[in-house]
Structures are given as structure tokens and as C-alpha cells.
Design a protein around this motif. Structure first.
Motif, PDB file in Angstrom:
ATOM      1  N   GLU A 111       0.848  -1.201   0.000  1.00 17.62           N
ATOM      2  CA  GLU A 111       0.000   0.000   0.000  1.00 17.62           C
ATOM      3  C   GLU A 111       0.877   1.242   0.000  1.00 17.62           C
ATOM      4  O   GLU A 111       1.982   1.256   0.549  1.00 17.62           O
ATOM      5  CB  GLU A 111      -0.904  -0.008   1.229  1.00 17.62           C
ATOM      6  N   GLY A 112       0.382   2.311  -0.630  1.00 18.40           N
ATOM      7  CA  GLY A 112       1.080   3.592  -0.627  1.00 18.40           C
ATOM      8  C   GLY A 112       0.126   4.751  -0.769  1.00 18.40           C
ATOM      9  O   GLY A 112      -0.999   4.599  -1.263  1.00 18.40           O
ATOM     10  N   ALA A 113       0.569   5.939  -0.343  1.00 22.36           N
ATOM     11  CA  ALA A 113      -0.255   7.156  -0.394  1.00 22.36           C
ATOM     12  C   ALA A 113      -1.616   6.904   0.236  1.00 22.36           C
ATOM     13  O   ALA A 113      -2.658   7.283  -0.300  1.00 22.36           O
ATOM     14  CB  ALA A 113      -0.401   7.638  -1.836  1.00 22.36           C
ATOM     15  N   SER A 114      -1.616   6.296   1.416  1.00 25.67           N
ATOM     16  CA  SER A 114      -2.846   5.794   2.037  1.00 25.67           C
ATOM     17  C   SER A 114      -3.867   6.878   2.318  1.00 25.67           C
ATOM     18  O   SER A 114      -5.073   6.619   2.296  1.00 25.67           O
ATOM     19  CB  SER A 114      -2.492   5.069   3.343  1.00 25.67           C
ATOM     20  N   ASP A 115      -3.409   8.098   2.596  1.00 27.24           N
ATOM     21  CA  ASP A 115      -4.322   9.173   2.985  1.00 27.24           C
ATOM     22  C   ASP A 115      -4.530  10.195   1.874  1.00 27.24           C
ATOM     23  O   ASP A 115      -4.930  11.316   2.139  1.00 27.24           O
ATOM     24  CB  ASP A 115      -3.766   9.877   4.230  1.00 27.24           C
ATOM     25  N   GLN A 116      -4.276   9.794   0.620  1.00 28.59           N
ATOM     26  CA  GLN A 116      -4.281  10.775  -0.464  1.00 28.59           C
ATOM     27  C   GLN A 116      -5.351  10.518  -1.522  1.00 28.59           C
ATOM     28  O   GLN A 116      -5.207  10.895  -2.679  1.00 28.59           O
ATOM     29  CB  GLN A 116      -2.890  10.831  -1.111  1.00 28.59           C
ATOM     30  N   GLY A 117      -6.433   9.841  -1.143  1.00 31.19           N
ATOM     31  CA  GLY A 117      -7.580   9.711  -2.041  1.00 31.19           C
ATOM     32  C   GLY A 117      -7.257   9.017  -3.345  1.00 31.19           C
ATOM     33  O   GLY A 117      -6.881   7.845  -3.365  1.00 31.19           O
ATOM     34  N   SER A 118      -7.401   9.764  -4.449  1.00 29.88           N
ATOM     35  CA  SER A 118      -7.184   9.168  -5.765  1.00 29.88           C
ATOM     36  C   SER A 118      -5.739   8.743  -5.977  1.00 29.88           C
ATOM     37  O   SER A 118      -5.440   7.984  -6.895  1.00 29.88           O
ATOM     38  CB  SER A 118      -7.580  10.162  -6.863  1.00 29.88           C
ATOM     39  N   ARG A 119      -4.825   9.225  -5.132  1.00 30.79           N
ATOM     40  CA  ARG A 119      -3.417   8.861  -5.265  1.00 30.79           C
ATOM     41  C   ARG A 119      -3.068   7.573  -4.515  1.00 30.79           C
ATOM     42  O   ARG A 119      -1.961   7.066  -4.650  1.00 30.79           O
ATOM     43  CB  ARG A 119      -2.539  10.006  -4.768  1.00 30.79           C
ATOM     44  N   ARG A 120      -4.002   7.053  -3.749  1.00 34.66           N
ATOM     45  CA  ARG A 120      -3.736   5.824  -2.998  1.00 34.66           C
ATOM     46  C   ARG A 120      -3.563   4.654  -3.961  1.00 34.66           C
ATOM     47  O   ARG A 120      -4.237   4.562  -4.984  1.00 34.66           O
ATOM     48  CB  ARG A 120      -4.896   5.535  -2.048  1.00 34.66           C
TER      49      ARG A 120
END
Length: 484
Positions: A285-294
Motif C-alpha cells: 500500500e502507498g499514499a494511504s491518505d491521499q484519495g485518488s493517489r492511494r
């Protein structure tokens, strides 16, 4: 003449160091040379590159050379220095008659030593890197981080006979090196931290592991090519980021500091030898808190082989990876990766350590499911072996997601036909590979492969899909491999 002088100087330095070091240390040199010709028909299923802008040559002759020198002070201390001429084509670059280029580079340079009076081992420098995989002989390497080299510091600590702990740090990118481009310090690094714990019991082994990567806000792993935000082939950008992560590119293209993490384990059961079973489970998993960037997803594989026959080894593999849903706005459902080299039984569909370069179809195991069956290590006469592998793969990506990615970034940039598959698409391939050992360390190798794909015009466009329907992909590679 200057280029030839540089080559001569490098060679003199290497062998001069060997002569000097031999007085105080033991020097062991190993390496390999490969010279081969690749014949292709309909490479990439079309005969073109991924974007349909260039035509692939039907015949290319490749040459590669690698030399590894170990400077051994004692059983607890050595330094490895490796140089190479890496997969260059005859008639171009190093191997052109007109103004040849110098192409020798360093691909290994690491110090390895044990702490005095212990078995704690340190490996520091540019070294081969692989996260755990259950069966390297079948599955080749990790789909997350494997089959590559990186600058790293690694320590291996034995705990008991059945358990050791391996941990380390790797710097994958440092875009500005030691000085940033302004008087304000910026986060321009991509760093990785990993922990591996191999557990070995009688007839069973397991290797749980975890990895954390921090991508700096100003790291250039998503740097556009030229002046436009376009990405070609597989890269750190396409492997790590979601399509939604890049949607700001046309309006300034900024990225946030991003943390990626993975956890997984490999398993091997040999208690029923000659039946052997393997499995790997990985979540990332990455960019967990970034909406469309997750970006987050799951990958697992299971494999089995029977080693009781003298003349062949049957192998079978199944894998599954989560794929994109129909929405780009909620991020990506594919597992992020760094650099992977996973592939079952050296399947022609995957980049999985074929003997010769440029000899695969480049299928991405992330976002697909499938199976492979193989008759490996076939031998009916001394010094002659064969491998026959059939592979089928189907996508787990919603067609709308890949169509949206092509709309935003252009066809063949972020995702590519034949590499990334929708749920309505499939590819299959057969490869028959042969090796005859002329001498103990000289082999003549012939690799053959056939691949067929079914693709959606609504995702890739009529031009590419119609071209793929004109005929299947074929490959024949033949040449020599010398190991010393």
C-alpha cells in the motif's frame, strides 16, 4: 581513439589491481559472456513499440560481458567488484564500426565482512537485491523488489540454527546527490528499509518480511520525459503510482511526500519430497491518505513440482493479483511495486531471467491471474536439456480504469497493451528452450516462443488491436553462453 584509450586504461587498472592485491589477498574472478541473435515476428503482438510509433527489427544480434572479482582477505572479509558491457547490439553503440562508444560500467561494488568471533555478517555497497520468494527455481524473483541491484547496507544476524534476522537500508534515488538545486533543502530521495526473518524447520520453511519506502516530495521517480508529462515502458512511476496520482500533471504536476509499505511471507513444504509445494502472499500500500493517489493491492502465488523423475521435473503455478476497479477517483487497487522479476518456470510471457536479453513479452503479473504448467529439466541424453512451458493469463483490471488512464496520459504511456490486461483480455504463450553443453562451461542455447493475445479496441484503439489480430508473436533466439 580516446574511447579505446579509456577502455585500455580501465582494463589495465583492473588487472593491475589484481596483480597488486594477489600479494596480500586471494583474488577469485568469475564471469560470463553471451552472444546471441534474436529473431522476432510481431514483437509486442503488433511488431511495433507500445505506442505504435516505431517498428521492431526482425533480427538483432546482442552481446553481453560481465566480470566479477572477489578480493578475499580471509573467510570473514572480502570485496566484490563487478564490471560489465551490458546487452549491446551489434552495429550500434560499443559494437559499431563507426565511432564506437565506451560502455563499460560498474554493476557490483560491495564490502562483505563478519564481525570478529561472530557469524553476524555485513554487506555494504552496490549489491544484488531480492526480497524473499518461495521458489526461486520456479518463480524467479520477487514481484515487489527483485532481480536487480541497489546501493544498500545489509546485516544478517543468526539467532538460532532455525532462525536469522536480516535487515537493511537501501537508497534507490537521490535526485540531486549531495547538493540540492536551491539554498533550501528538499526531499529528493527514495529510500527503502526492510526486515526479513527466514525460519527453517525439517521439511518446512517460512520467511516473513516487510519493507517500507519513503518517496520524497521532490524525488524524480515520476519526472516527465522531455517537456510533456509522458512515461514510457515500466518505470518507478508506473510501478508505484496510481493513475489518479498523476492527474495533476497537466496543471502543474506536484506530488506529496509518500510512504509505501509491504508485508508478506513465503512458504515451502518439502516434507513430502519428491513432491514439493510453495506459496507467497504479499500485500502492499502507498499514499494511504491521499484519495485518488492511494495505491494498494494483494498478490499471491502457489506452485508445486515433482522431483522424483530422472529425466524431467513437472512444475505447475497459479497466481492472482487484485486489479483496478472502474473508478480512478478512489485510487488504484493494484499492489505497488519497485522493480520486479517474477515469472513461472521462465515463461516466455514474463521477464524472468531468460538466458538471452530482450526475449520476453513483458507481461505485468500485477493486475492479472493465471496459471503455468511446465516440463522442466528434460534430458534424454548427456549434456542436452530442454524446458517446455505453457502459460495463460487474464486481467483483473476493469476496462474503464485502463481506458481512463489512456485518456489522461495517452495510449502506451502509463499502461500498455499486452503488458496490462483488462478482465476481458487474455494472453497465452508457449516456450520451448534448449541447451547443449559443448564444454562444461560453454553452452549453445536455442529459445523459442509463441504468444497470442486478445485485446479490447475500446481501451487501446482500433489501430493497435487490429494490428495484433494480423498474426501472433513468435521468437527464436540462438547463441552461446560462456561461464568462467
Amino acid at each position: 581513439m580516446k574511447r579505446f584509450a579509456s577502455l585500455a586504461l580501465i582494463a589495465a587498472m583492473v588487472f593491475g589491481c589484481v596483480a597488486f592485491a594477489s600479494a596480500a589477498t586471494e583474488v577469485k574472478m568469475t564471469g560470463d559472456a553471451r552472444i546471441h541473435a534474436n529473431f522476432w515476428n510481431n514483437i509486442n503482438y503488433t511488431g511495433w513499440n507500445a505506442k505504435g510509433t516505431n517498428t521492431g527489427d526482425s533480427l538483432t544480434i546482442w552481446e553481453r560481458f560481465r566480470l566479477r572479482s572477489d578480493f578475499i582477505a580471509n573467510e570473514g572479509l572480502k570485496f566484490r567488484f563487478g564490471i560489465r558491457v551490458n546487452n549491446k547490439a551489434w552495429g550500434n553503440d560499443t559494437f559499431t564500426v563507426d565511432n564506437p562508444a565506451t560502455s563499460i560500467d560498474v554493476y557490483q561494488a560491495f564490502l562483505q565482512f563478519k564481525w570478529p568471533s561472530t557469524d553476524v555478517e555485513f554487506t555494504v555497497g552496490l549489491q544484488d537485491m531480492d526480497l524473499p520468494i518461495s521458489a526461486p527455481g520456479i518463480l524467479n524473483s520477487s514481484p515487489v523488489f527483485g532481480g536487480t541491484r541497489a546501493a544498500a547496507a545489509v546485516v544478517s544476524i543468526p539467532v538460532i540454527d532455525q532462525l536469522k534476522i536480516v535487515g537493511g537500508f537501501t537508497r534507490l534515488l537521490d535526485s540531486n546527490k549531495d547538493f540540492d538545486t536551491t539554498t533550501k533543502q528538499v526531499a529528493d530521495e527514495l529510500d527503502g528499509y526492510f526486515l526479513v526473518m527466514p525460519i527453517t524447520l525439517d521439511g518446512f520453511s517460512a520467511t516473513p518480511w516487510g519493507m517500507l519506502a519513503v518517496a520524497g516530495k521532490d524525488a524524480t521517480y515520476t519526472t516527465p520525459v522531455g517537456s510533456s508529462p509522458r512515461y514510457t515502458d515500466q518505470s518507478l512511476a508506473t510501478n508505484l503510482a496510481s493513475a489518479g496520482y498523476m492527474t495533476g500533471a497537466n496543471t502543474g504536476f506536484t506530488q506529496s511526500q509518500t510512504v509505501y509499505w509491504w508485508v508478506g511471507s513465503s512458504f515451502a513444504v518439502t516434507a513430502l519430497d519428491p513432491f514439493k509445494f510453495y506459496a507467497d502472499v504479499i500485500y502492499g500500500e502507498g499514499a494511504s491518505d491521499q484519495g485518488s493517489r492511494r495505491r494498494a493491492g494483494l498478490f499471491f502465488d502457489v506452485a508445486a513440482e515433482y522431483t522424483g523423475f530422472d529425466m524431467l521435473t513437472p512444475q505447475a503455478t497459479f497466481w492472482y493479483s487484485t486489479g483496478e476497479d472502474k473508478s480512478t477517483g478512489n485510487g488504484s487497487e493494484r499492489m505497488p511495486t519497485v522493480v520486479g522479476s517474477w515469472g513461472p518456470s521462465t515463461s516466455f510471457l514474463f521477464d524472468s531471467s531468460q538466458a538471452f536479453a530482450a526475449g520476453h513479452m513483458g507481461l505485468n503479473p500485477i493486475g492479472t491471474w493465471g496459471f503455468a504448467v511446465s516440463l522442466n529439466k528434460i534430458s534424454f541424453m548427456q549434456d542436452l536439456t530442454h524446458r517446455l512451458t505453457f502459460t495463460y493469463a487474464q486481467g483483473t483490471n476493469n476496462a474503464r480504469a485502463l481506458r481512463n488512464a489512456n485518456t489522461i496520459w495517452g495510449t502506451g504511456n502509463y499502461v500498455q497493451m499486452g503488458r496490462d490486461l483488462t478482465t476481458n483480455e487474455y494472453v497465452m504463450g508457449v516456450n520451448f528452450d534448449n541447451q547443449y553443453n559443448i564444454y562444461e562451461n560453454l553452452a549453445a542455447i536455442v529459445e523459442t516462443g509463441w504468444a497470442h493475445g486478445s485485446f479490447q479496441s475500446s481501451v487501446w484503439g482500433h489501430r493497435l488491436v487490429n494490428q495484433a489480430q494480423n498474426g501472433d508473436a513468435w521468437k527464436v533466439a540462438f547463441g552461446l553462453q560462456y561461464k568462467f
